[in-house]
Design an enzyme around this catalytic site. Structure first.
Site: not given
Ligand SMILES: Cc1cc2nc3c(=O)[nH]c(=O)nc-3n(C[C@H](O)[C@H](O)[C@H](O)COP(=O)(O)O)c2cc1C
Length: 317
Positions: A83, A195-196, A216
């Site tokens: 984060c 990611g992506g 996500g």
């Protein structure tokens, strides 16, 4: 995902996939040690398998938080080293911990001492001045000494100076090859890529290079993309025949939480993407947005009744 996902989102997702691992949003270890644990940690057994993600930097406090969470029987405890937010950075946790691999190893060791559940780490491929593959390799090589059960790698650098958390999920380029290389060079580690990744076809492509895939935003914004996950993972049918049954499953849940004082909007907000890309998607969103009644179960049933049948009944795809 902080401010996005919560226990209600996870319950909803269990109508779409049972075989995937779900995570809590990052919960600070200070909050677990000092705060209202039932409020922070309670979940419905249907949400399992479920990982508790913690954020902290003090090994003692993290150890205490992990021990305190034991009675809840999470299936895994994950440490957030990804984060980039200023608030988190000021407290020395999240992505900035990538600069302190010895400390992270120490934290993992304390976590493992306080739970017999798998302990895992989610991190970035790098941060600001530590942005080369070799820097991530050194981080993982040090942390692995503590024996974490999996590394989940968000394939983007986090620029801690100059970018907002949102920009840090879009601006730094994705470097999937760095994660594949990590798996090639440390083949005995369990490596998950993140990611992506927006579709399960893409996820399958990544699974040729690494062990697992984490999704996500796509799983939140377009939840039905997960509807073939159980088929791909375990040759099992989707728990709901179609979007209609996934939505109808939420009606008694909404009633139950309304009776316990939870306004329906807190649950229904997670369902707005269910029909994304289908005829009637806008009608669905609009019908369930704005000011909702405290008990919106009847409204949900009514909005569903007016949705195009073909969109309601399309099978998992
Ligand atoms: C609103 C929001 C909140 C997030 N909160 C967390 C979090 O609490 N813990 C975490 O590990 N990652 C968090 N993330 C990052 C995602 O888990 C993920 O690493 C990132 O979005 C990239 O993956 P994606 O492209 O599949 O979304 C968050 C992302 C968003 C959009």
């Amino acid at each position: 995902m902080m401010d996005w996902s919560d226990r209600h989102y996870r319950y909803f997702m269990r109508g779409i996939t049972r075989r995937t691992l779900l995570y809590t949003e990052m919960i600070s270890t200070a909050a677990i040690v000092h705060g209202d644990r039932a409020w922070l940690l309670d979940f419905d057994p249907e949400e399992r398998p479920l990982a508790l993600q913690v954020g902290g930097s003090d090994p003692d406090e993290i150890g205490r938080a992990v021990a305190a969470a034991e009675p809840w029987e999470y299936d895994e405890v994950n440490l957030n080293v990804g984060c980039p937010s200023d608030r988190v950075q000021e407290r020395g946790l999240g992505a900035c911990l990538m600069a302190s691999p010895d400390l992270v190893a120490h934290i993992v060791e304390r976590m493992k001492r306080n739970t017999d559940k798998p302990v895992t780490v989610k991190h970035r491929i790098g941060i600001d001045h530590l942005d080369r593959y070799e820097d991530m390799y050194r981080f993982v090589k040090t942390v692995r000494e503590a024996g974490p059960d999996r590394f989940t790698v968000h394939a983007r650098i986090a620029w801690l100076e100059g970018l907002s958390p949102k920009e840090n999920r879009t601006v730094p380029p994705l470097r999937y090859e760095d994660v594949y290389r990590l798996k090639r060079e440390m083949p005995d580690l369990d490596i998950e890529i993140n990611g992506g990744i927006r579709t399960l076809d893409d996820a399958d492509m990544h699974r040729r290079h690494v062990d697992k895939v984490m999704i996500g935003r796509a799983a939140y914004e377009t939840p039905w993309v997960m509807s073939t996950a159980d088929m791909r993972i375990a040759a099992e049918a989707c728990p709901s025949e179609n979007r209609l049954s996934a939505a109808e499953r939420m009606i008694p849940y909404i009633e139950r939480f309304h009776a316990a004082g939870t306004p329906s909007r807190k649950i229904i907000r997670h369902m707005l993407g269910l029909f994304a890309g289908m005829p009637g998607a806008r009608q669905w969103r609009q019908g369930l947005s704005g000011k909702l009644p405290e008990n919106a179960a009847p409204l949900l049933a009514e909005v569903l009744r007016r949705m195009p049948r073909a969109s309601c009944e399309a099978p998992p795809a």
